[in-house]
Scaffold this active site. Structure first.
Site, PDB file in Angstrom:
ATOM      1  N   TYR A   1      -2.258  -0.865  10.503  1.00 36.67           N
ATOM      2  CA  TYR A   1      -2.213  -1.127   9.057  1.00 36.67           C
ATOM      3  C   TYR A   1      -0.941  -0.553   8.434  1.00 36.67           C
ATOM      4  CZ  TYR A   1      -3.726  -1.155   4.159  1.00 36.67           C
ATOM      5  OH  TYR A   1      -3.809  -1.358   2.797  1.00 36.67           O
TER       6      TYR A   1
ATOM      7  N   SER B   1       0.853  -1.195   0.000  1.00 36.28           N
ATOM      8  CA  SER B   1       0.000   0.000   0.000  1.00 36.28           C
ATOM      9  C   SER B   1       0.883   1.238   0.000  1.00 36.28           C
ATOM     10  CB  SER B   1      -0.884  -0.004   1.251  1.00 36.28           C
ATOM     11  OG  SER B   1      -1.530   1.238   1.432  1.00 36.28           O
TER      12      SER B   1
END
EC number: 1.1.1.62
Length: 298
Positions: free
Chosen positions: A185, A172
């Site tokens: 995350y 990501s």
């Protein structure tokens, strides 16, 4: 003095390689054929994993599809078969190491040796540190990065023996630049990016340059995992657009795939601009999404 001289002697190489990279921007690299390859995709029961499976199905590959959701993975497999590919669905919880190893053994026995591994499975909890439960933090790391170790340990040996294969890490943009209320995350995605980079260098050090690596780092994607995301970097990405970039990156053996490409510039700026300017820049980018905040200012 010797080190300074060595650095000066490297400057011509820097110029040559920089020109080479610039030229490559205008000369499209030929896509490799993946026909006949056995492709394993984790988290293939929905979203990016499912769409990636569809694209590989069109390229005469044999697919191994993993997901924790039985209905989702069977739907993906059925569509892949309609597209002309062999598809083998497995229900696998990627947070469980022994379950990964057990499923990997079955894949080798029932399907064959995986030559392209797409580590896509992921979880996200949108909350600050205090509202994120301990088991959620553990699950985030188990799925988002530790699973990459277990799947790679299971399937990489044959790739190295043949000096042929491809390990794909779906990470990501949050693996390069941090976002509030995604602490677990972001941390896990930084680890995933680090895994990709370290694995790439390790394969090179071992002389296994035929085993390629790629890492996908997209901005917010409209998959429903993060509610109401927005940013001044541009609209929320559609999964189809991200998969198009991912497939192009895999087939041209690109190591780092940023979507959009402006993310790459942001990662460079973070390393060279003053911290105060960086805070202003992040304020202008204005990342927003629905999150649970557990901290109470008393």
């Amino acid at each position: 003095m010797k080190y300074l001289l060595d650095l000066i002697l490297l400057l011509p190489l820097l110029i040559v390689f920089s020109i080479e990279s610039l030229v490559k921007l205008f000369i499209p690299k030929k896509k490799k054929s993946v026909a006949g390859e056995i492709v394993l995709i984790t988290g293939a029961g929905h979203g990016i994993g499912r769409l990636t499976a569809y694209e590989f199905a069109k390229l005469n590959t044999k697919l191994v599809l993993w997901d924790i959701n039985k209905n989702g993975i069977e739907e993906t497999a059925a569509k892949c078969r309609k597209l002309g590919a062999q598809a083998h669905p497995f229900v696998v919880d990627c947070s469980q190491r022994e379950e990964i190893y057990s499923a990997a053994k079955k894949v080798k026995e029932e399907v064959g040796d995986v030559s392209i591994l797409v580590n896509n499975a992921g979880v996200v909890y949108t909350a600050d540190l205090f509202a994120t439960q301990d088991p959620q933090i553990e699950k985030t790391f188990e799925v988002n990065v530790l699973a990459h170790f277990w799947t790679t340990k299971a399937f990489l040996p044959v790739m190295m023996k043949n000096n042929h294969g491809h390990i794909v890490t779906v990470a990501s943009a949050a693996g390069h630049t941090v976002v509030p209320f995604l602490l677990a995350y972001c941390s896990s995605k930084f680890a995933a990016v680090g895994f990709h980079r370290a694995l790439t260098d390790e394969l090179a050090a071992l002389g296994r340059t035929g085993v390629r690596t790629s890492c996908l780092c997209p901005n917010f994607i409209n998959t429903g995992f993060i509610k109401n995301p927005s940013t001044n970097l541009g609209p929320t990405l559609e999964p189809e657009e991200v998969v198009e970039h991912l497939m192009h990156g895999i087939l041209t053996e690109k190591q780092m795939i940023f979507v959009p490409s402006s993310i790459a510039l942001l990662t460079v700026l973070e390393r060279i601009v003053p911290e105060r300017f960086l805070q202003v820049l992040k304020h202008r980018i204005n990342v927003k999404f629905d999150a649970v905040v557990g901290y109470k200012d008393k």
